[in-house]
Write a protein that holds these residues in place. Sequence first.
Motif, PDB file in Angstrom:
ATOM      1  N   THR A  10      56.648 -12.740 -18.403  1.00 11.50           N
ATOM      2  CA  THR A  10      57.822 -12.497 -19.100  1.00 11.50           C
ATOM      3  C   THR A  10      57.770 -12.793 -20.645  1.00 11.50           C
ATOM      4  OG1 THR A  10      59.165 -14.356 -18.487  1.00 11.50           O
ATOM      5  CG2 THR A  10      59.033 -12.351 -17.140  1.00 11.50           C
ATOM      6  N   GLU A  11      56.698 -13.550 -21.082  1.00 13.91           N
ATOM      7  CA  GLU A  11      56.602 -14.068 -22.316  1.00 13.91           C
ATOM      8  C   GLU A  11      55.224 -13.280 -22.960  1.00 13.91           C
ATOM      9  OE1 GLU A  11      58.473 -16.055 -23.753  1.00 13.91           O
ATOM     10  OE2 GLU A  11      59.589 -17.045 -22.156  1.00 13.91           O
ATOM     11  N   THR A  12      55.329 -13.309 -24.266  1.00 12.84           N
ATOM     12  CA  THR A  12      54.121 -12.848 -25.029  1.00 12.84           C
ATOM     13  C   THR A  12      52.987 -13.919 -24.714  1.00 12.84           C
ATOM     14  OG1 THR A  12      54.438 -14.150 -27.070  1.00 12.84           O
ATOM     15  CG2 THR A  12      55.757 -12.161 -26.792  1.00 12.84           C
ATOM     16  N   MET A  13      51.966 -13.356 -24.838  1.00 14.81           N
ATOM     17  CA  MET A  13      50.462 -14.060 -24.889  1.00 14.81           C
ATOM     18  C   MET A  13      50.522 -15.250 -25.780  1.00 14.81           C
ATOM     19  SD  MET A  13      48.699 -13.536 -22.276  1.00 14.81           S
ATOM     20  CE  MET A  13      47.261 -14.468 -22.672  1.00 14.81           C
ATOM     21  N   PHE A  14      51.144 -15.052 -26.996  1.00 14.69           N
ATOM     22  CA  PHE A  14      51.091 -16.114 -28.186  1.00 14.69           C
ATOM     23  C   PHE A  14      51.923 -17.114 -27.686  1.00 14.69           C
ATOM     24  CE2 PHE A  14      50.797 -11.877 -30.282  1.00 14.69           C
ATOM     25  CZ  PHE A  14      49.254 -12.260 -30.871  1.00 14.69           C
ATOM     26  N   THR A  15      53.064 -17.012 -27.083  1.00 16.59           N
ATOM     27  CA  THR A  15      54.031 -18.020 -26.439  1.00 16.59           C
ATOM     28  C   THR A  15      53.180 -18.936 -25.465  1.00 16.59           C
ATOM     29  OG1 THR A  15      55.816 -16.715 -26.855  1.00 16.59           O
ATOM     30  CG2 THR A  15      56.217 -18.397 -25.156  1.00 16.59           C
ATOM     31  N   SER A  16      52.505 -18.128 -24.476  1.00 17.50           N
ATOM     32  CA  SER A  16      51.681 -18.961 -23.457  1.00 17.50           C
ATOM     33  C   SER A  16      50.644 -19.725 -23.885  1.00 17.50           C
ATOM     34  CB  SER A  16      51.123 -17.737 -22.446  1.00 17.50           C
ATOM     35  OG  SER A  16      52.325 -17.155 -21.727  1.00 17.50           O
ATOM     36  N   ILE A  17      50.030 -19.124 -24.904  1.00 13.14           N
ATOM     37  CA  ILE A  17      48.858 -20.011 -25.400  1.00 13.14           C
ATOM     38  C   ILE A  17      49.197 -21.336 -26.256  1.00 13.14           C
ATOM     39  CG2 ILE A  17      46.719 -19.857 -27.146  1.00 13.14           C
ATOM     40  CD1 ILE A  17      46.730 -17.161 -26.158  1.00 13.14           C
ATOM     41  N   ALA A  18      50.520 -20.986 -26.985  1.00 12.77           N
ATOM     42  CA  ALA A  18      51.128 -22.040 -27.877  1.00 12.77           C
ATOM     43  C   ALA A  18      51.525 -23.219 -26.711  1.00 12.77           C
ATOM     44  CB  ALA A  18      52.178 -21.417 -28.350  1.00 12.77           C
TER      45      ALA A  18
END
Length: 767
Positions: free
Chosen positions: A392-400
């Motif tokens: 449900t989150e962007t990949m950028f959020t997960s990697i951050a």
Amino acid sequence: MSASRPAKPKPAVQPTADRKSSEALAQAEPPVRYLNRELEWLEFNARVLEQAQDPQIQLLERAKFLAITGSNLDEFVMVRVGSLKLQSQGSGGRRDPAGLTAAEQLQAVARRCHRHVQSQYRILQDEIQPLLDQRHITRVDLNQCSDRTLAAAERHFRGDVVAVLSPQALHDRRFPMLPGLGIHLCVQLRGVAELSPQNGSQVIDKPSSRKSKGDSANAGPDEHEPQFAVIPLGRTLPRIVPLPSEKSAAGAAMPGGGEHSFHYVLLEDVVAHFVSDFFPGREVVQCKPFRITRNADVELREDGAGDLLGGMEEVLESRRLSDVVRLEMDASSSDAIRNYLTESFYVDPDFVFNNDGPLDLTYLFGLHSLEGFSSLRDDPWPPQRSPKIDPTETMFTSIAAGDIMLMHPYETFDPVVRLIEEAATDPDVLAVKQILYRTSRNSPIVAALIRAAERGKYVTAIVELKARFDEARNIEWAREMEQAGVQVIYGIRGLKTHAKVCIIVRREPQGLVRYVHFGTGNYNESTASLYGDISILTKDESLGTDATMFFNAVTGASQPQPFQQLSIAPLTLRRTILEMIRGETERSKQGQKAEIIVKLNALVDTEVIDTLYEASQAGVSIQLNVRGVCCLRPGIPGLSDSIEVISIVDRFLEHARLMYFRHGGDNKIFISSADWMPRNLDRRVELLVPVNEPTIRKTLRETLQLYFRDNQNAWRMQPDGSYERIRATKKQKPLRSQEVLYKQAVKAMQDLKQSSHVTFETHRPSK
């Protein structure tokens, strides 16, 4: 660097190597420190062939492994035998590290290949095909089938085959330019001097073939010189031709009929049976399939190639026209056909193979994918979602939130694709930089790069045009991306760009942030479901800076500046590896515990091998998991006592390069795109990437150790270069490393679901 632009049960322990030759090497004086690369590769293929013989493996999986050995051997002959042929013509008596000249290697390789092929066809004819028949997957013999089945084959021939194929008469051994690895039919014809126009044709080596109306006695004197024709089967028509199930005389379905039966014939058998239709008025003496393999070791002379794209297209054309290095024929071919083909293609007699069964075993891949036979295949292991990635989150959020490690194919490759697809549409992404070595046919990653460029983002792609056997596809992708506005770099002059890295530059409130993917495998979502690889997704600032400097040095044809963390080939990667090994050696000499665990596809480089020998002599514990070629000899007293080498051959192709050094308890762990071979360390652009996140380091170390507990699909290398299958003792529990890794991925997702917060909503009284 300068950039160029636009079942029979087998014993519990089964040796696979040519013991006679390897023991002779072991007893030679002075001791031979290295094993021959080519023979060791053939031993790897023998380990794959053992999977086809293993009764514990599902039947269609065994058939698939047999097909893999055929495909593997094709590439080996094209590349390695082709290379040895060229070396033998130009290198004189120069010897390889194992002490063999190119000519001696060719002789040894030919002997081993013949034994290997004999084993392939013995397993097919004595084990796999009878078991397939029992499970109602039957290859039909058109000479012994029912009239109903023969009529169906004839309808297919007349309706789908005759209009496509074209025979060609041969004169003075002048063959048309036949493609390598295709199936062709050689037709032996009786002389025609005395044939009358009304005479029909017949095939005289097939007693049940249809006869023509003409009198075969009038076909011409037997003393006439035989004539020949060729029918290339091409790649347009499917090779596996389904046929109706056989019926008994009473009309009842024979065993094999019904919902889960599949009767088929191969295309070459259909054409051979009805071949006389191609030659009206001629007498067909014999019609037999053959197959040629051409030398694929054709490299670009980059110093003379002003246009790399055009130069690579010339390489592809040269490969199509190159010399024949192997000839395969049906074992029942007549002497006339055998001599004619051998002399026409000028092929070395050592590389003429008379195969007792269908040529090109890759047709078995088609049987593996048959519908209705799922019980004969492995249970599916669908790739799992990483618990660290919230869909449900962007990949950028997960990697951050922290570095993410993906272990393919147990965990899905989708996040890597998703990251690039999101970058293409994210308004805050400014640039995407990526290296493409091998991609899929309909690559979503290439499509995303094109979309990103069309949306005005700064997109740079290094497309390696010299990726062997993927050159044509990469040329096509490069042109498409250029038309869309992608800045395309065609690799590095004199080197192959093999590193796996993607950099995404994004504008965020704190400034520009680099999101980076490092991998051990290609950006190919298809092979990512079959190959064991590692992905690291990170926004680590120093790694991002290093990755950008590396990429810009490649594209800008400049000298790379010193990196904070990355090591690159051909500049610093070799030095880093040697320093890490020597560091363990020095610690062991000082009485400290020293340990090295490495997972590779190949270990060939003699300098690295010698450094490992020195470490062993100093008492360093060394465990090497080398899937394929290993030229190091383990367990030699006084040389490599403390070195253990295993090889895992299982459901998935082990492809990851992973390295652990104890480093005084600091536990240095790296992933890499490079094997320890001279080509990777000296003639390719590669990356060695440190793993910094403690949890990921711990997981990878445990994974490395897990492989050495495998007692189902692991092989232990012996000092003479042979391998013995590791089997569980009565006191041990069976442990299959790939199964453990998959179950761990499944459990991680189950634990995530169970730990998800549950919201309790109470019922309130109505007003």
